[in-house]
Structures are given as C-alpha cells and as structure tokens.
Scaffold this motif. Sequence first.
Motif: not given
Length: 428
Positions: A158-159, A162-163, A166, A234, A237, A272-273, A276-277, A305
């Motif tokens: 997941l991270y 997102c990373r 971005d 997601l 995000l 949002t992250v 999701l966590l 967050g």
Amino acid sequence: MQWLLIYRFLIALPLASTLVPIALPTAYLWLVDTIALRRGTWVIENGTKMNLQLWAGFEVEEALFFLVTNLMVVLGLSAIDNAVALFEYNAFISTDAVGQMPSILQLIAPFLKSSHQYDTTVLREISQAVSLLQKKSQSMYLGSAVFEGQLRLDLIALYAFCRKADDLIDDAPDRKTAQYWIEQCEKALDLRFKLKESTLDDAGAYEILTKSIPQPLHTAIHLLPASRLPKEPLYSLLKGFEIDLKFDAESNCFPITTEDDLDVYAYHVASTVAILLLELVFCHYPMPVSETERLQVISAGECMGKALQYTNIARDIVRDAAIGRVYIPTSWLAKENLTPSMVIDQPRNPQLATLRRRILDKADMCYQATQKAIDRLPSNVRGPVRATVMSYMEIGQMLRENEGRILDEKLKVPTWRRLKVAWIAMSM
C-alpha cells in the motif's frame, strides 16, 4: 530431519549466513571450555570419555557437543525463518486475510509439497517496494517493519503504491504530464479492482494488467492488495494530487486559501492512507465492536493522517516553495502581511517560523485526539501503529528544537532516534 526440510534453502544461502553463526559461538565455547577444563572447574571422569583430545586439555566429546548444538540451533532458526517466509508468501499472493500467525502444522505444510513453485515476479516486486520505502520514506519503512505477517506485506504494498504515484506526479516535468499520470493511476486502479479476485501469481491477470498500464506503475499496482482494501480512499488520494496541480505561481493561483482548504487537502493526501491502514487492520484482525465504534476509530484515523500531513507541510516550506507551492493558508499569511508569492520569493523569511509553529500546533492537536482510538485497536497492531505515528511526529519535535529557523533541506530524524521512539511506542 531439519536438513531434509530446508536443504534447498540452506544451499541457496550465502555461507556467511550459515557458517559464521555456527563457527563463532562454537569457537568461543571451545575456548572457554578449554580454560575451564585446564583449571579444573569441571572434569570428565574416566570411563565416560574416549580419552581423545582435540588439543591439550580439550576432550573431543566437548568439541563435538558444542559443534552439534550450535549446528542444530542455526538449522532450527533457519528452518523457522524459511517456514514463516513461505507461509507469508502464500498468504500475501492470496485474496484472503489470514490474520494470526500460523500453527506449527501450517508452517510445516509447504515443505511437504512435492515441488515449490514461487512467482519470481512477485518476489522481485516486493523487494523493489521495500527498497522504494527505504529510500523515500523512512517513517513508513520503519513503521512497516514493526508490523508482522501478511499485514506487514500488505502495508508495504500500500505504501509503495502511494509513494510511487506521488513521485510520478510530483516529479513530472509539466502539468500536462502530471495530469497524464493521475489519469493512468485511475485507470490502473480501475483495472486492479476488476481483477481483485485474481491471486498475485495469476500469470493471465498479470499480463492483462501490465499490457494496459505504463511500466512505471506495474509493480505498485500489481502488488496492491485490492481484495482486502476499499477503493474509495485510493481515488480520493488522487483528488489530493489534483489539488497539487492547481498551484500556479505565475498566475498567482494558490488553492489553499483558508484553513478549511488545508483540512480538505490533508484529508485527501494523508487521511485516506490512514483509513486504508485501519481497513487492513480490521480485515486481518476483526474487532468485536459495533459499527458506530468502528466508525469512531476510522474518524480518529482521519485525524491521525492529518497530523502527519501537517507535520510534513511544516517541514517542507522551503522545498515546496521551490516547486511553486505554498500550503500555508493564504488567510494565515494575510495576518502576517504576507502573500503566497512572497513565500515563493523568500521561503526563509523569519516570519514564517510563527506560521510553521501554528501548523505544528494543529498537528499536535490532531495527534492527541488519536491516542484513545489507538488503545482500542487489537493488541497485535496497537504498538506498531503507535510506533509509526510517533516516529513521524518526531519530525515535528525536531522542528520545534530548531525554533526560529526555516530549514533549507528536508529534515530527517536520525535512525537511532527513530529506533528509540519505536522502542518506547512498542513498550507502552
């Protein structure tokens, strides 16, 4: 028996990973046992030994005992590591959540199969995801390390998504390219959730996915555990990334005009992250709580967050100004007789230290509001979640220690300090 179970794993390991941990303790024990036997601290009676010595004063039985013992210890630890790794791999590529750590029978089961078939693509991709976090996000890298099992791998995936998203958007050379990557991320998410019932080692699904989206997104979108995640956060995000594209210093366009705008932005790119966590936590460790209580925890996660994002904004004033962005609300700047354009021109203006402190205060308020919610999480994840949050909030503490200065470079918390914070968090 240990050798029969893990001989393939042992043969594949570098010799330094097997011979060294066997040889060093054995050599140490041989040395101190020789000293003890020569001093008479203990003796081996005649009739209970072969009277063969490896060297003067050191019986061969003693040498063999320590060697075999250390051999069994290292083989046993290697077997456990291998068994857990195989179980976590099988769990990660599946569409289900396994929750607790496996039983001994579940750990042994993979060894009893006639053949071991593992998707090298998945193994390579998860290695790339770990490397990406290690390089680009120390807090998330450390945070993922304190979780365990399938949940840990899901969080890494997941991270990493997102990373990666971005980076693709922020590093785009122009607004048109950045918008292209947002559209490609949306397309990739659409396709990934359509294929969410396919396991990660499904070659057909992988081919469909990789043929339809650009190569830079392959790893991030393929590993995303879509079967265990809601898709709405997601997409939300990506809306946060769209806000970033609205910044245009040349046209004097700065979308964060009020504190409410700041809150909305922080929700999209950070809350949002956190949601999701927590959704992954609920998936792996179902909580016996009412829907109302569950929503309260989710709401606290949103606040958590935001705390992290506010800290991020306070840290990156100079770096954001360099790319034409000012996340400090225009209404706040006006009270200091400043404008976003002035921040772009002079991001090290001492007046900004006051506003940075105000953002950090806002982050601390949100952080304090999450503590009770963390205490309501399952015990398996309570410490890791707290360690992740506290590690990131340590950035804010370091900023306060540099009160009155706007730092030029991205502030990084030393590894020893992160480890100290993580140790405290895990012990609470």
